[in-house]
Design a protein around this motif. Structure first.
Motif, mmCIF file in Angstrom:
data_model
loop_
_atom_site.group_PDB
_atom_site.id
_atom_site.type_symbol
_atom_site.label_atom_id
_atom_site.label_comp_id
_atom_site.label_asym_id
_atom_site.label_seq_id
_atom_site.Cartn_x
_atom_site.Cartn_y
_atom_site.Cartn_z
ATOM 1 N N ALA A 149 0.827 -1.219 0.000
ATOM 2 C CA ALA A 149 0.000 0.000 0.000
ATOM 3 C C ALA A 149 0.856 1.262 0.000
ATOM 4 O O ALA A 149 0.384 2.334 -0.398
ATOM 5 C CB ALA A 149 -0.927 -0.011 1.214
ATOM 6 N N THR A 181 -7.925 -4.603 -2.496
ATOM 7 C CA THR A 181 -6.894 -3.626 -2.888
ATOM 8 C C THR A 181 -7.216 -2.939 -4.211
ATOM 9 O O THR A 181 -6.694 -1.857 -4.484
ATOM 10 C CB THR A 181 -5.509 -4.304 -2.959
ATOM 11 N N THR A 184 -8.379 0.502 -3.598
ATOM 12 C CA THR A 184 -7.305 1.423 -3.222
ATOM 13 C C THR A 184 -6.570 1.942 -4.451
ATOM 14 O O THR A 184 -6.329 3.137 -4.586
ATOM 15 C CB THR A 184 -6.298 0.696 -2.299
#
Ligand code: DX5
Ligand code: ZN
Length: 214
Positions: A149, A181, A184
């Motif tokens: 991340a 993810t 994100t």
């Protein structure tokens, strides 16, 4: 529009055509080429890209994890790649630029790839010539690793530069992309998502491809 590029690194290479058919609803087919020098793994090369080309009409997104790719980009283009990306860490700035020029002269989309430790700035000398920038969200070499991340500021920075300059350049991420993810990376500016294990391990692959679009 968000595009999904399933990585055949997670396919069964003895049943490659079958496994390519499983992901045909996706936007691109991501092909990971590794030479055992630039990364500590060896996968497939030019003859396999040629055979894949004959087996599918999908757009082939060829990610070269090889040392001094300028030596081979023309042959990957001729084997049927539509997009060819080279790592900025794999050669001098001059040779990376030459590799991009060769890919473009073949009428293909050229791109640069950044390993996790490589800053966004490393893409700057090439941005005007790139149809793709790929940000690694794992160390290149293997599928099934954990998503990093902490690459998100790099992704946002590249999105800012691409939009700010009005470039026709896609922003791709590769490594650890899954149904969580994916949200994100999309929020941080990616528009092409590579996914290997998250696609091939899914019980319903077409549904998973759709799900990864966020
Ligand atoms: C890793 C490759 C990736 C890999 C991603 O070096 O570049 O394309 O297949 O696999 P997942 O999605 O499983 O992290
Ligand atoms: Zn890849």
């Amino acid at each position: 529009m968000i595009k999904i590029a399933p990585s055949i690194l997670s396919a069964d290479f003895a049943n490659l055509e079958r496994d390519i058919q499983k992901v045909r609803s996706a936007d691109y087919l991501h092909v990971d080429v590794m030479d055992g020098i630039f990364v500590p793994n060896i996968t497939i090369g030019i003859p396999v890209v040629q055979s894949i080309r004959a087996a599918t009409d999908m757009i082939l997104d060829v990610h070269l994890m090889i040392d001094r790719p300028v030596r081979y980009v023309e042959r990957f283009c001729q084997a049927g790649a539509d997009i060819v990306t080279v790592h900025v860490e794999a050669d001098s700035e001059e040779n990376t630029g030459r590799a991009l020029d060769i890919i473009r002269a073949q009428g293909k989309r050229a791109g640069v790839v950044l390993k996790p430790k490589t800053p966004a700035e490393a893409a700057l000398p090439f941005l005007d010539r790139c149809g793709m920038v790929l940000v690694m969200t794992v160390e290149p070499g293997f599928g099934g690793q954990k998503f990093m991340a902490d690459m998100m500021p790099k992704l946002r920075q590249l999105r800012e530069w691409i939009d700010g300059r009005g470039l026709d350049c896609e922003l791709e991420v590769d490594g650890g992309v899954d149904p969580v993810t994916c949200k994100t990376v999309i929020a941080n500016g990616a528009n092409v998502l590579v996914a290997g294990s998250a696609v091939y391990k899914a019980p319903d692959i077409p549904a998973r491809i759709q799900e990864l679009k966020g």
